[in-house]
Design a protein around this motif. Structure first.
Motif, PDB file in Angstrom:
ATOM      1  N   THR A 200      11.704  12.608  -7.078  1.00 55.70           N
ATOM      2  CA  THR A 200      12.108  11.226  -6.953  1.00 55.70           C
ATOM      3  C   THR A 200      12.949  10.802  -6.339  1.00 55.70           C
ATOM      4  O   THR A 200      13.021  11.026  -4.940  1.00 55.70           O
ATOM      5  CB  THR A 200      13.749  11.798  -7.901  1.00 55.70           C
ATOM      6  N   GLY A 201      12.597   9.157  -6.437  1.00 56.77           N
ATOM      7  CA  GLY A 201      13.506   8.616  -5.742  1.00 56.77           C
ATOM      8  C   GLY A 201      15.355   8.374  -5.239  1.00 56.77           C
ATOM      9  O   GLY A 201      15.848   7.200  -4.620  1.00 56.77           O
ATOM     10  N   ASP A 202      15.652   9.182  -6.829  1.00 59.80           N
ATOM     11  CA  ASP A 202      16.960   8.885  -6.646  1.00 59.80           C
ATOM     12  C   ASP A 202      18.178   9.020  -5.817  1.00 59.80           C
ATOM     13  O   ASP A 202      18.644   8.539  -5.992  1.00 59.80           O
ATOM     14  CB  ASP A 202      17.261   9.850  -7.823  1.00 59.80           C
ATOM     15  N   PHE A 203      17.423   9.875  -4.901  1.00 63.61           N
ATOM     16  CA  PHE A 203      18.406  10.349  -4.066  1.00 63.61           C
ATOM     17  C   PHE A 203      18.181   9.196  -2.509  1.00 63.61           C
ATOM     18  O   PHE A 203      19.338   8.943  -1.757  1.00 63.61           O
ATOM     19  CB  PHE A 203      18.219  11.042  -3.015  1.00 63.61           C
ATOM     20  N   ASP A 204      16.709   8.342  -2.215  1.00 66.50           N
ATOM     21  CA  ASP A 204      16.631   7.591  -1.077  1.00 66.50           C
ATOM     22  C   ASP A 204      15.203   7.035  -1.543  1.00 66.50           C
ATOM     23  O   ASP A 204      14.355   7.187  -1.298  1.00 66.50           O
ATOM     24  CB  ASP A 204      16.676   8.723   0.249  1.00 66.50           C
ATOM     25  N   MET A 205      15.912   6.231  -2.082  1.00 65.77           N
ATOM     26  CA  MET A 205      14.462   4.821  -2.392  1.00 65.77           C
ATOM     27  C   MET A 205      13.428   4.483  -1.423  1.00 65.77           C
ATOM     28  O   MET A 205      12.609   5.205  -1.756  1.00 65.77           O
ATOM     29  CB  MET A 205      15.429   3.889  -4.123  1.00 65.77           C
ATOM     30  N   ARG A 206      14.100   4.142  -0.319  1.00 65.08           N
ATOM     31  CA  ARG A 206      13.515   3.226   0.277  1.00 65.08           C
ATOM     32  C   ARG A 206      12.669   4.573   0.987  1.00 65.08           C
ATOM     33  O   ARG A 206      11.131   4.858   1.421  1.00 65.08           O
ATOM     34  CB  ARG A 206      14.110   2.574   1.468  1.00 65.08           C
ATOM     35  N   GLY A 207      13.128   6.090   1.577  1.00 66.20           N
ATOM     36  CA  GLY A 207      12.860   7.031   1.979  1.00 66.20           C
ATOM     37  C   GLY A 207      11.405   7.114   1.088  1.00 66.20           C
ATOM     38  O   GLY A 207      10.108   7.795   1.634  1.00 66.20           O
ATOM     39  N   MET A 208      11.940   7.647  -0.432  1.00 68.87           N
ATOM     40  CA  MET A 208      10.228   8.819  -0.872  1.00 68.87           C
ATOM     41  C   MET A 208       9.301   6.865  -0.894  1.00 68.87           C
ATOM     42  O   MET A 208       8.643   7.804  -0.537  1.00 68.87           O
ATOM     43  CB  MET A 208      11.564   9.030  -2.231  1.00 68.87           C
ATOM     44  N   ALA A 209       9.956   6.163  -0.894  1.00 70.60           N
ATOM     45  CA  ALA A 209       8.767   4.924  -0.908  1.00 70.60           C
ATOM     46  C   ALA A 209       7.748   5.382  -0.140  1.00 70.60           C
ATOM     47  O   ALA A 209       6.793   4.648   0.297  1.00 70.60           O
ATOM     48  CB  ALA A 209       8.975   3.537  -1.437  1.00 70.60           C
ATOM     49  N   ARG A 210       8.639   5.203   1.304  1.00 70.08           N
ATOM     50  CA  ARG A 210       7.440   5.340   2.266  1.00 70.08           C
ATOM     51  C   ARG A 210       6.838   6.384   2.580  1.00 70.08           C
ATOM     52  O   ARG A 210       6.122   6.266   2.493  1.00 70.08           O
ATOM     53  CB  ARG A 210       8.852   5.033   3.925  1.00 70.08           C
ATOM     54  N   ALA A 211       7.182   7.609   1.773  1.00 64.44           N
ATOM     55  CA  ALA A 211       6.350   8.971   1.753  1.00 64.44           C
ATOM     56  C   ALA A 211       5.261   8.562   1.247  1.00 64.44           C
ATOM     57  O   ALA A 211       4.304   8.622   1.394  1.00 64.44           O
ATOM     58  CB  ALA A 211       7.499   9.959   1.624  1.00 64.44           C
ATOM     59  N   ALA A 212       5.718   8.080  -0.276  1.00 67.18           N
ATOM     60  CA  ALA A 212       3.939   7.812  -1.200  1.00 67.18           C
ATOM     61  C   ALA A 212       3.246   6.763  -0.725  1.00 67.18           C
ATOM     62  O   ALA A 212       2.313   6.828  -0.534  1.00 67.18           O
ATOM     63  CB  ALA A 212       5.073   7.143  -2.574  1.00 67.18           C
ATOM     64  N   GLN A 213       3.837   5.646   0.132  1.00 66.51           N
ATOM     65  CA  GLN A 213       2.703   4.727   0.600  1.00 66.51           C
ATOM     66  C   GLN A 213       2.082   5.300   1.260  1.00 66.51           C
ATOM     67  O   GLN A 213       1.155   5.046   1.539  1.00 66.51           O
ATOM     68  CB  GLN A 213       3.419   3.606   1.569  1.00 66.51           C
ATOM     69  N   VAL A 214       2.513   6.907   2.627  1.00 64.19           N
ATOM     70  CA  VAL A 214       2.207   7.178   3.612  1.00 64.19           C
ATOM     71  C   VAL A 214       0.665   7.817   3.010  1.00 64.19           C
ATOM     72  O   VAL A 214      -0.853   7.951   3.340  1.00 64.19           O
ATOM     73  CB  VAL A 214       2.741   8.128   3.901  1.00 64.19           C
ATOM     74  N   GLY A 215       0.883   8.002   1.472  1.00 68.08           N
ATOM     75  CA  GLY A 215       0.161   9.174   0.679  1.00 68.08           C
ATOM     76  C   GLY A 215      -1.000   8.437   0.064  1.00 68.08           C
ATOM     77  O   GLY A 215      -1.879   8.782   0.652  1.00 68.08           O
ATOM     78  N   GLU A 216      -1.080   6.999  -0.097  1.00 67.88           N
ATOM     79  CA  GLU A 216      -1.109   6.254  -0.780  1.00 67.88           C
ATOM     80  C   GLU A 216      -2.660   6.197   0.284  1.00 67.88           C
ATOM     81  O   GLU A 216      -3.764   5.639  -0.366  1.00 67.88           O
ATOM     82  CB  GLU A 216      -1.018   5.024  -1.932  1.00 67.88           C
ATOM     83  N   ARG A 217      -1.776   5.839   1.334  1.00 66.07           N
ATOM     84  CA  ARG A 217      -2.870   4.937   2.399  1.00 66.07           C
ATOM     85  C   ARG A 217      -3.604   6.247   2.973  1.00 66.07           C
ATOM     86  O   ARG A 217      -4.943   6.361   3.281  1.00 66.07           O
ATOM     87  CB  ARG A 217      -2.192   4.496   3.707  1.00 66.07           C
ATOM     88  N   ALA A 218      -3.812   7.324   2.262  1.00 62.20           N
ATOM     89  CA  ALA A 218      -4.644   8.911   2.833  1.00 62.20           C
ATOM     90  C   ALA A 218      -5.545   9.154   1.841  1.00 62.20           C
ATOM     91  O   ALA A 218      -6.334  10.157   0.962  1.00 62.20           O
ATOM     92  CB  ALA A 218      -3.784  10.026   2.938  1.00 62.20           C
ATOM     93  N   GLY A 219      -5.131   8.269   0.665  1.00 56.61           N
ATOM     94  CA  GLY A 219      -5.684   8.470  -0.699  1.00 56.61           C
ATOM     95  C   GLY A 219      -5.438   9.626  -2.068  1.00 56.61           C
ATOM     96  O   GLY A 219      -5.543   9.931  -2.570  1.00 56.61           O
ATOM     97  N   LYS A 220      -3.998   9.778  -1.477  1.00 55.40           N
ATOM     98  CA  LYS A 220      -3.192  10.475  -2.503  1.00 55.40           C
ATOM     99  C   LYS A 220      -2.832  10.253  -3.431  1.00 55.40           C
ATOM    100  O   LYS A 220      -1.147   9.479  -2.361  1.00 55.40           O
ATOM    101  CB  LYS A 220      -2.852  12.053  -1.596  1.00 55.40           C
ATOM    102  N   THR A 221      -2.130   9.790  -4.352  1.00 53.28           N
ATOM    103  CA  THR A 221      -1.438   8.741  -4.699  1.00 53.28           C
ATOM    104  C   THR A 221       0.453  10.650  -5.208  1.00 53.28           C
ATOM    105  O   THR A 221      -0.072  11.391  -5.831  1.00 53.28           O
ATOM    106  CB  THR A 221      -1.825   9.063  -6.927  1.00 53.28           C
TER     107      THR A 221
END
Length: 279
Positions: A200-221
Motif C-alpha cells: 500500500t501507499g497509505d503510509f508513504d504515497m510518494r515512496g511507494m509510487a517511486r518504487a512502483a515506477q522503478v518496477g514499471e521501468r523494469a517491466g514489472k507491474t
C-alpha cells in the motif's frame, strides 16, 4: 492453444537470468541465494525508496505462517491453495500446516520456471498429507483450477484456504483482480477462506509510487492499493477479525520465534493484510 474450448496460455519454462523476476528479487529481499545480478539490482533500487523493505518481507512471511495456523486451528481447514508461492524458503506453507495436522494437503502455484525447477523442495510431505506444484499464472485462474495436480490433491467438496500473500499487487485493475478472486472463490465450498497481504501507499504515497515506477521501468507491474481498495478484494467473504490491518497487527498472538534476524525498522510495514471466510 485450446483446451476443451478454453484458451490456454502455455508458460515459458526458460529461465532468463538477465531479466529481473518477482520471485527472485523477493528471494533476495528475504536473504535467499536463488537470485541473479539483475534481480539484485532491481531489488536494491526498489528498496532505496522503501525504508525497511527487507524487514517488511520477513514480516509478511511471518504473517503467512500465522494465517496458516489460524485457519487450521480456528476454522478447521486442512487444505491450502497457495498462489504466488515464490522460491522455497524457511517455513513454507506445508511445513507450518503439517505441524498442526500431518494430514494437511497443499497445492503450490507459481508462474516462475525457477520456482518450478525448485519445486521438489516444496514436495516434502508427511506420509499422511500431500503436496503438489502447478506451473501456472494467477492471471488465468482456470489454468489453476482445472490442473490435474489440483484435482488430484485437493477435495473441492471440503473447505480450502486460498492464500494470496503479496501476489495480488501484480494484478493491475485491467486484469480484473476482483473477477479473478471471485473465480477462485466460486470453485471452493462454503467454509473456505481467503487470505491476502498487499502493498500500500497509505503510509508513504510518494515512496511507494517511486518504487512502483522503478518496477514499471523494469517491466514489472506493482500496484499499491489503499486499505479500502484491498478490503474490496474480500468480496464474497465475511472478514475475520480484526479485519484488514497491518501485517504486524493480524493475530500477533500466533507468532512463532522470529524466522530471520530482525533488521532495525521502527515503522509499520507498508502493507495491509486480512482473511475472510466464504459463507
Amino acid at each position: 492453444m485450446s483446451d476443451s474450448g478454453r484458451t490456454v496460455t502455455r508458460l515459458s519454462t526458460t529461465i532468463d537470468t538477465t531479466k529481473p523476476n518477482e520471485a527472485r528479487f523477493y528471494d533476495y529481499w528475504l536473504g535467499g541465494v536463488d537470485n541473479y545480478p539483475a534481480d539484485r539490482a532491481l531489488g536494491d533500487e526498489i528498496a532505496s525508496h522503501i525504508p525497511g523493505l527487507r524487514a517488511m518481507v520477513r514480516t509478511n512471511r511471518a504473517f503467512l505462517g500465522r494465517a496458516v495456523r489460524y485457519v487450521m486451528t480456528e476454522l478447521g481447514i486442512t487444505q491450502f491453495l497457495d498462489i504466488g508461492t515464490g522460491l522455497p524458503t524457511a517455513r513454507n506453507v506445508h511445513e507450518v500446516a503439517q505441524e498442526v495436522d500431518p494430514s494437511a494437503r497443499i497445492v503450490y502455484v507459481d508462474k516462475d520456471p525457477l520456482v518450478m525447477a525448485h519445486a521438489r523442495a516444496l514436495m516434502g510431505s508427511t506420509p499422511q498429507g500431500r503436496t503438489a506444484f502447478i506451473h501456472a499464472d494467477l492471471h488465468d485462474p482456470d489454468s489453476i483450477l482445472t490442473d490435474p495436480a489440483l484435482i488430484d490433491t485437493l477435495d473441492l467438496d471440503r473447505p480450502v484456504a486460498i492464500m494470496l500473500a503479496m501476489v495480488a499487487m501484480y494484478l493491475p485493475d485491467e486484469a480484473d483482480p476482483h473477477g479473478i478472486i471471485a473465480r477462485l472463490l466460486d470453485a471452493v465450498p462454503s467454509g473456505s477462506s481467503l487470505t491476502i497481504s498487499h502493498v500500500t501507499g497509505d503510509f508513504d504515497m510518494r515512496g511507494m509510487a517511486r518504487a512502483a515506477q522503478v518496477g514499471e521501468r523494469a517491466g514489472k507491474t506493482i500496484v499499491p492499493r489503499t486499505r479500502a481498495e484491498i478490503e474490496t478484494l474480500f468480496a464474497g467473504t465475511d472478514l475475520i477479525e480484526p479485519g484488514v490491518v497491518t501485517l504486524e497487527d493480524w493475530h500477533p498472538e500466533l507468532a512463532e520465534e522470529p524466522l530471520f534476524k530482525a533488521e532495525p525498522y521502527a515503522g509499520p510495514s507498508w502493507a495491509w493484510a486480512g482473511a475472510g471466510r466464504k459463507p
